[in-house]
Design a protein around this motif. Structure first.
Motif, PDB file in Angstrom:
ATOM      1  N   ARG A  80      18.040  29.729  27.379  1.00  0.00           N
ATOM      2  CA  ARG A  80      18.665  30.474  26.357  1.00  0.00           C
ATOM      3  C   ARG A  80      17.985  31.107  26.832  1.00  0.00           C
ATOM      4  O   ARG A  80      18.519  32.562  26.821  1.00  0.00           O
ATOM      5  N   ASP A  81      16.385  32.550  27.201  1.00  0.00           N
ATOM      6  CA  ASP A  81      16.107  33.161  27.722  1.00  0.00           C
ATOM      7  C   ASP A  81      16.273  33.251  28.972  1.00  0.00           C
ATOM      8  O   ASP A  81      16.954  34.507  29.436  1.00  0.00           O
ATOM      9  N   ALA A 133      19.803  34.967  28.639  1.00  0.00           N
ATOM     10  CA  ALA A 133      19.961  36.031  28.566  1.00  0.00           C
ATOM     11  C   ALA A 133      19.776  36.903  29.490  1.00  0.00           C
ATOM     12  O   ALA A 133      20.134  38.015  29.922  1.00  0.00           O
ATOM     13  N   LEU A 176      21.660  40.288  30.777  1.00  0.00           N
ATOM     14  CA  LEU A 176      21.249  41.340  30.347  1.00  0.00           C
ATOM     15  C   LEU A 176      21.254  41.840  31.921  1.00  0.00           C
ATOM     16  O   LEU A 176      21.854  43.361  31.567  1.00  0.00           O
ATOM     17  N   GLU A 233      19.880  42.516  22.538  1.00  0.00           N
ATOM     18  CA  GLU A 233      20.181  42.245  20.898  1.00  0.00           C
ATOM     19  C   GLU A 233      21.607  41.047  21.448  1.00  0.00           C
ATOM     20  O   GLU A 233      22.016  40.433  21.343  1.00  0.00           O
ATOM     21  N   ALA A 238      22.156  40.940  24.983  1.00  0.00           N
ATOM     22  CA  ALA A 238      22.172  40.054  26.232  1.00  0.00           C
ATOM     23  C   ALA A 238      22.126  37.906  25.399  1.00  0.00           C
ATOM     24  O   ALA A 238      22.633  36.915  26.127  1.00  0.00           O
ATOM     25  N   TYR A 239      20.893  37.951  24.063  1.00  0.00           N
ATOM     26  CA  TYR A 239      20.528  37.206  23.773  1.00  0.00           C
ATOM     27  C   TYR A 239      22.305  36.266  22.740  1.00  0.00           C
ATOM     28  O   TYR A 239      22.577  35.340  22.192  1.00  0.00           O
ATOM     29  N   ALA A 268      23.714  34.775  25.277  1.00  0.00           N
ATOM     30  CA  ALA A 268      23.091  33.409  25.474  1.00  0.00           C
ATOM     31  C   ALA A 268      23.238  32.532  24.302  1.00  0.00           C
ATOM     32  O   ALA A 268      23.413  31.165  24.562  1.00  0.00           O
ATOM     33  N   ASP A 269      23.020  32.974  23.088  1.00  0.00           N
ATOM     34  CA  ASP A 269      23.684  31.362  22.274  1.00  0.00           C
ATOM     35  C   ASP A 269      24.757  30.991  22.622  1.00  0.00           C
ATOM     36  O   ASP A 269      25.321  30.096  22.165  1.00  0.00           O
TER      37      ASP A 269
END
Length: 73
Positions: free
Chosen positions: A29-30, A33, A37, A56, A58-59, A62-63
């Motif tokens: 996930r990181d 993200a 980003l 926010e 970017a995550y 990622a999700d």
């Protein structure tokens, strides 16, 4: 229902070694993200609100990538 966010597990898994036991590295996930980003930073804005909004977003991307990878998105 669990409130735990699915982080996709380790981004760069390694075989177990005693020296690296406490160093799991970044989550998938990181990593996703961070990759997402780079696309959001093209905009010419600045400031705290801009940075928070981009982090926010970017995550959120990622999700969505993790859900798509698991066949749920």
């Amino acid at each position: 229902m669990s409130d735990k966010i699915n982080d996709g597990g380790p981004a760069f898994p390694r075989r177990y070694t005693p020296m690296l036991e406490d160093q799991p590295g970044m989550s998938l996930r990181d990593y996703f993200a961070g990759q997402a980003l780079t696309n959001t930073l093209i905009c010419e804005s600045s400031g705290k609100d801009f940075a928070k909004m981009n982090a926010e977003y970017a995550y959120l991307l990622a999700d969505a990538m993790i859900a798509a990878r698991e066949g749920g998105g």
